[in-house]
Design a protein around this motif. Sequence first.
Motif, short mmCIF file in Angstrom:
data_model
loop_
_atom_site.label_atom_id
_atom_site.label_comp_id
_atom_site.label_asym_id
_atom_site.label_seq_id
_atom_site.Cartn_x
_atom_site.Cartn_y
_atom_site.Cartn_z
N SER A 122 0.86 -1.19 0.00
CA SER A 122 0.00 0.00 0.00
C SER A 122 0.89 1.23 0.00
O SER A 122 2.05 1.17 0.41
CB SER A 122 -0.92 0.02 1.23
N LEU A 123 0.33 2.35 -0.48
CA LEU A 123 1.09 3.60 -0.48
C LEU A 123 1.43 4.01 0.94
O LEU A 123 2.50 4.52 1.22
CB LEU A 123 0.29 4.72 -1.15
N ARG A 124 0.48 3.77 1.86
CA ARG A 124 0.64 4.19 3.25
C ARG A 124 -0.13 3.24 4.14
O ARG A 124 -1.27 2.89 3.86
CB ARG A 124 0.10 5.61 3.41
N THR A 125 0.49 2.83 5.24
CA THR A 125 -0.23 2.00 6.20
C THR A 125 -0.96 2.91 7.19
O THR A 125 -0.75 4.12 7.23
CB THR A 125 0.74 1.09 6.99
N ARG A 126 -1.79 2.31 8.03
CA ARG A 126 -2.52 3.08 9.04
C ARG A 126 -1.56 3.76 10.02
O ARG A 126 -1.88 4.79 10.60
CB ARG A 126 -3.49 2.19 9.79
N LEU A 133 6.67 4.53 -3.71
CA LEU A 133 5.75 5.44 -4.40
C LEU A 133 5.04 6.35 -3.39
O LEU A 133 4.84 7.54 -3.64
CB LEU A 133 4.74 4.63 -5.21
N GLY A 134 4.69 5.81 -2.22
CA GLY A 134 4.06 6.62 -1.18
C GLY A 134 4.98 7.71 -0.65
O GLY A 134 4.55 8.83 -0.38
N ALA A 135 6.28 7.39 -0.53
CA ALA A 135 7.26 8.40 -0.09
C ALA A 135 7.40 9.49 -1.14
O ALA A 135 7.52 10.67 -0.82
CB ALA A 135 8.61 7.73 0.19
N GLN A 136 7.37 9.09 -2.43
CA GLN A 136 7.43 10.08 -3.49
C GLN A 136 6.20 10.99 -3.46
O GLN A 136 6.30 12.20 -3.70
CB GLN A 136 7.51 9.39 -4.86
N GLU A 172 5.79 -1.99 -8.30
CA GLU A 172 5.32 -3.38 -8.22
C GLU A 172 6.37 -4.24 -7.52
O GLU A 172 6.03 -5.10 -6.69
CB GLU A 172 5.07 -3.92 -9.64
N TRP A 173 7.63 -4.00 -7.82
CA TRP A 173 8.74 -4.71 -7.18
C TRP A 173 8.70 -4.49 -5.67
O TRP A 173 8.89 -5.41 -4.89
CB TRP A 173 10.06 -4.22 -7.78
N ASN A 174 8.42 -3.26 -5.25
CA ASN A 174 8.32 -2.90 -3.83
C ASN A 174 7.31 -3.80 -3.11
O ASN A 174 7.51 -4.16 -1.94
CB ASN A 174 7.90 -1.44 -3.69
#
Length: 200
Positions: A122-126, A133-136, A172-174
């Motif tokens: 996920s881009l970001r967890t709870r 990608l979430g950090a970007q 996707e690799w992440n």
Amino acid sequence: MAMLAMRGASSVDADAKQLVEEIEKFLASRPAKRPAIPAPAPASSKLELPSVDELIAQAGIVTGPAPRQKKTKDRGLPGGVWRILPDWALAARRSSRRDVTVTEHLQLTALVIQRYGWARGSLRTRSGRRCILGAQAVLYRLGYGDQDTAMAAGRVMDRILAARGIRCHYHEWNDHAGRTEGEVFYLLREAIGAASAAGP
């Protein structure tokens, strides 16, 4: 709910302010001419990855003790409310968009992951952990670089993965099962080196 959202917004604002201060400190510490990053050692049959601390040091990321914060029930939750407020709330902290190089974008991506923790799936967890990608997305929302910079950084990571025979995009690799935080920092280190060698 409105009162909770207002309280949450001020916590997110304080957390975003702290992250912006860290990013600005990092960018201010960058030398005018960046030192060359040594080429990675030749691949052997057994891949040994350096520790996360070594990768952070090699990437030139300055770390230090975090400012003392009030304890919350969920310690992994920056600002205490990230699980209920969307990332677009970070844009409220942005005064203007600041240009950063692809190299700096990759270094700051590593900084965000190091600060909030790494996520897979996920881009970001709870609790506020981020995938690459979430950090970007955090950097974009805060106004560091633009979409073109983030896409160029992604292409650098994709080229490195393709050179390893991996036929999927970095995001996707992440998310692959078995992926580790150490592997993510190793990819970011290689990408930083490649982007630095290519120049601005």
